[in-house]
Design a protein around this motif. Sequence first.
Motif, PDB file in Angstrom:
ATOM      1  N   ARG A 131       0.808  -1.224   0.000  1.00  0.00           N
ATOM      2  CA  ARG A 131       0.000   0.000   0.000  1.00  0.00           C
ATOM      3  C   ARG A 131       0.843   1.277   0.000  1.00  0.00           C
ATOM      4  NH1 ARG A 131      -2.404   0.130   6.142  1.00  0.00           N
ATOM      5  NH2 ARG A 131      -0.391   0.520   7.079  1.00  0.00           N
ATOM      6  N   SER A 132       2.146   1.166   0.244  1.00  0.00           N
ATOM      7  CA  SER A 132       3.010   2.354   0.288  1.00  0.00           C
ATOM      8  C   SER A 132       4.060   2.384  -0.806  1.00  0.00           C
ATOM      9  CB  SER A 132       3.733   2.411   1.637  1.00  0.00           C
ATOM     10  OG  SER A 132       2.829   2.482   2.687  1.00  0.00           O
ATOM     11  N   ARG A 133       4.102   1.351  -1.640  1.00  0.00           N
ATOM     12  CA  ARG A 133       5.231   1.214  -2.562  1.00  0.00           C
ATOM     13  C   ARG A 133       5.322   2.308  -3.624  1.00  0.00           C
ATOM     14  NH1 ARG A 133       2.329  -3.575  -4.190  1.00  0.00           N
ATOM     15  NH2 ARG A 133       1.206  -3.071  -6.100  1.00  0.00           N
ATOM     16  N   ASN A 134       4.248   3.044  -3.851  1.00  0.00           N
ATOM     17  CA  ASN A 134       4.300   4.131  -4.834  1.00  0.00           C
ATOM     18  C   ASN A 134       4.646   5.478  -4.206  1.00  0.00           C
ATOM     19  OD1 ASN A 134       3.663   2.439  -6.987  1.00  0.00           O
ATOM     20  ND2 ASN A 134       1.493   2.566  -6.499  1.00  0.00           N
ATOM     21  N   ASN A 135       4.944   5.480  -2.933  1.00  0.00           N
ATOM     22  CA  ASN A 135       5.278   6.716  -2.226  1.00  0.00           C
ATOM     23  C   ASN A 135       6.782   6.800  -1.999  1.00  0.00           C
ATOM     24  OD1 ASN A 135       2.542   7.437  -1.910  1.00  0.00           O
ATOM     25  ND2 ASN A 135       2.378   6.076  -0.146  1.00  0.00           N
ATOM     26  N   LEU A 136       7.426   7.682  -2.688  1.00  0.00           N
ATOM     27  CA  LEU A 136       8.857   7.870  -2.495  1.00  0.00           C
ATOM     28  C   LEU A 136       9.090   8.420  -1.099  1.00  0.00           C
ATOM     29  CD1 LEU A 136      11.750   7.981  -3.649  1.00  0.00           C
ATOM     30  CD2 LEU A 136      11.233  10.309  -4.402  1.00  0.00           C
ATOM     31  N   ARG A 137      10.018   7.821  -0.365  1.00  0.00           N
ATOM     32  CA  ARG A 137      10.377   8.276   0.976  1.00  0.00           C
ATOM     33  C   ARG A 137      11.726   8.963   0.896  1.00  0.00           C
ATOM     34  NH1 ARG A 137       7.028   5.895   5.059  1.00  0.00           N
ATOM     35  NH2 ARG A 137       5.256   5.192   3.854  1.00  0.00           N
ATOM     36  N   ILE A 138      11.801  10.121   1.500  1.00  0.00           N
ATOM     37  CA  ILE A 138      13.054  10.865   1.579  1.00  0.00           C
ATOM     38  C   ILE A 138      13.348  11.098   3.046  1.00  0.00           C
ATOM     39  CG2 ILE A 138      14.205  13.034   1.024  1.00  0.00           C
ATOM     40  CD1 ILE A 138      12.478  13.122  -1.508  1.00  0.00           C
ATOM     41  N   GLU A 139      14.561  10.766   3.464  1.00  0.00           N
ATOM     42  CA  GLU A 139      14.918  10.873   4.878  1.00  0.00           C
ATOM     43  C   GLU A 139      16.252  11.580   5.059  1.00  0.00           C
ATOM     44  OE1 GLU A 139      12.915   6.733   6.478  1.00  0.00           O
ATOM     45  OE2 GLU A 139      15.062   6.781   6.129  1.00  0.00           O
ATOM     46  N   PHE A 140      16.343  12.287   6.162  1.00  0.00           N
ATOM     47  CA  PHE A 140      17.612  12.809   6.665  1.00  0.00           C
ATOM     48  C   PHE A 140      17.893  12.022   7.937  1.00  0.00           C
ATOM     49  CE2 PHE A 140      15.900  16.370   4.309  1.00  0.00           C
ATOM     50  CZ  PHE A 140      17.010  16.854   3.642  1.00  0.00           C
ATOM     51  N   ALA A 141      19.073  11.473   8.051  1.00  0.00           N
ATOM     52  CA  ALA A 141      19.406  10.677   9.230  1.00  0.00           C
ATOM     53  C   ALA A 141      20.383  11.445  10.101  1.00  0.00           C
ATOM     54  CB  ALA A 141      20.011   9.349   8.805  1.00  0.00           C
ATOM     55  N   GLY A 142      20.399  11.098  11.345  1.00  0.00           N
ATOM     56  CA  GLY A 142      21.368  11.696  12.254  1.00  0.00           C
ATOM     57  C   GLY A 142      20.900  11.600  13.689  1.00  0.00           C
ATOM     58  N   SER A 143      21.800  11.870  14.593  1.00  0.00           N
ATOM     59  CA  SER A 143      21.479  11.841  16.018  1.00  0.00           C
ATOM     60  C   SER A 143      21.510  13.255  16.600  1.00  0.00           C
ATOM     61  CB  SER A 143      22.451  10.925  16.759  1.00  0.00           C
ATOM     62  OG  SER A 143      23.777  11.371  16.540  1.00  0.00           O
ATOM     63  N   THR A 144      21.356  14.241  15.737  1.00  0.00           N
ATOM     64  CA  THR A 144      21.410  15.641  16.154  1.00  0.00           C
ATOM     65  C   THR A 144      20.017  16.246  16.011  1.00  0.00           C
ATOM     66  OG1 THR A 144      22.153  16.149  13.919  1.00  0.00           O
ATOM     67  CG2 THR A 144      23.858  15.972  15.608  1.00  0.00           C
ATOM     68  N   LYS A 145      19.192  16.003  17.020  1.00  0.00           N
ATOM     69  CA  LYS A 145      17.774  16.351  16.965  1.00  0.00           C
ATOM     70  C   LYS A 145      17.537  17.823  16.630  1.00  0.00           C
ATOM     71  CE  LYS A 145      13.605  16.408  19.787  1.00  0.00           C
ATOM     72  NZ  LYS A 145      12.987  16.003  21.052  1.00  0.00           N
ATOM     73  N   ASN A 146      18.185  18.736  17.339  1.00  0.00           N
ATOM     74  CA  ASN A 146      17.940  20.162  17.126  1.00  0.00           C
ATOM     75  C   ASN A 146      18.366  20.604  15.733  1.00  0.00           C
ATOM     76  OD1 ASN A 146      16.829  20.626  19.706  1.00  0.00           O
ATOM     77  ND2 ASN A 146      18.880  20.621  20.565  1.00  0.00           N
ATOM     78  N   PHE A 147      19.476  20.060  15.243  1.00  0.00           N
ATOM     79  CA  PHE A 147      19.931  20.374  13.898  1.00  0.00           C
ATOM     80  C   PHE A 147      18.926  19.869  12.861  1.00  0.00           C
ATOM     81  CE2 PHE A 147      22.168  18.913  10.066  1.00  0.00           C
ATOM     82  CZ  PHE A 147      22.547  20.145   9.571  1.00  0.00           C
ATOM     83  N   LEU A 148      18.463  18.626  13.012  1.00  0.00           N
ATOM     84  CA  LEU A 148      17.492  18.067  12.075  1.00  0.00           C
ATOM     85  C   LEU A 148      16.165  18.827  12.128  1.00  0.00           C
ATOM     86  CD1 LEU A 148      18.247  14.276  12.532  1.00  0.00           C
ATOM     87  CD2 LEU A 148      18.787  15.691  10.541  1.00  0.00           C
ATOM     88  N   LEU A 149      15.779  19.277  13.315  1.00  0.00           N
ATOM     89  CA  LEU A 149      14.562  20.090  13.413  1.00  0.00           C
ATOM     90  C   LEU A 149      14.743  21.438  12.720  1.00  0.00           C
ATOM     91  CD1 LEU A 149      13.356  19.252  17.032  1.00  0.00           C
ATOM     92  CD2 LEU A 149      12.249  18.637  14.860  1.00  0.00           C
ATOM     93  N   ALA A 150      15.960  21.976  12.738  1.00  0.00           N
ATOM     94  CA  ALA A 150      16.227  23.231  12.023  1.00  0.00           C
ATOM     95  C   ALA A 150      16.072  23.027  10.515  1.00  0.00           C
ATOM     96  CB  ALA A 150      17.620  23.762  12.361  1.00  0.00           C
ATOM     97  N   ILE A 151      16.532  21.888  10.002  1.00  0.00           N
ATOM     98  CA  ILE A 151      16.330  21.573   8.582  1.00  0.00           C
ATOM     99  C   ILE A 151      14.831  21.457   8.305  1.00  0.00           C
ATOM    100  CG2 ILE A 151      16.582  19.791   6.802  1.00  0.00           C
ATOM    101  CD1 ILE A 151      19.363  19.253   7.828  1.00  0.00           C
ATOM    102  N   LYS A 152      14.120  20.728   9.149  1.00  0.00           N
ATOM    103  CA  LYS A 152      12.676  20.567   8.981  1.00  0.00           C
ATOM    104  C   LYS A 152      11.981  21.924   8.980  1.00  0.00           C
ATOM    105  CE  LYS A 152       8.549  18.685  11.254  1.00  0.00           C
ATOM    106  NZ  LYS A 152       7.719  19.545  10.481  1.00  0.00           N
ATOM    107  N   ASN A 153      12.323  22.792   9.919  1.00  0.00           N
ATOM    108  CA  ASN A 153      11.689  24.113  10.004  1.00  0.00           C
ATOM    109  C   ASN A 153      11.959  24.933   8.750  1.00  0.00           C
ATOM    110  OD1 ASN A 153      10.631  23.514  12.497  1.00  0.00           O
ATOM    111  ND2 ASN A 153      12.307  24.476  13.623  1.00  0.00           N
TER     112      ASN A 153
END
Length: 171
Positions: free
Chosen positions: A136-158
């Motif tokens: 049911r999800s195979r047609n949805n491209l997933r894009i991820e940023f990985a890391g253990s730097t929560k605040n930095f990743l939230l800054a990218i998200k924002n």
Amino acid sequence: MKYNNEFKVIDTQEKAYLLGQIYGDGYNGCKDANTKDYKFSMASINTDKDLYEKLSKLFPFLKLCFYKSHINMVYLQNYEKEFCLDLKSLGMISNKTNKDVTGEFHFPNIEDSLIPHFIRGYFDADGSAWYPKRARSRNNLRIEFAGSTKNFLLAIKNYLDSKDVHFTYIE
């Protein structure tokens, strides 16, 4: 070639891209101005060899290295004090995970027009794109940023949210 303060200011797309790569795969051994040993290194698997060769030509103060003990890896390195200090002033410091909590490792303060290139560099280092195997999800491209730097990743998200590119943060 010697470092000539090229990273004192991030003012080109190429510098912003490299800074993103450094944030993802780099290590800056600069702890403070009194440190005697300065070491910058970033590493990737050999499939990134062409990219690292291009980066070492664009930024000749970065030495392209291969080691017999790590046959599947390629490195860019620099041991100059000023380069390490410039990276530190941009927010790229050692022990990124612990320093993310204190705010010492942070999203760089660069011109808004260069942020997409910084994020592209970070994505090339620590991002991925894939299709799920679930039917049911195979047609949805997933894009991820990985890391253990929560605040930095939230800054990218924002930042991406502000540009109407929406991501979900999953811890």
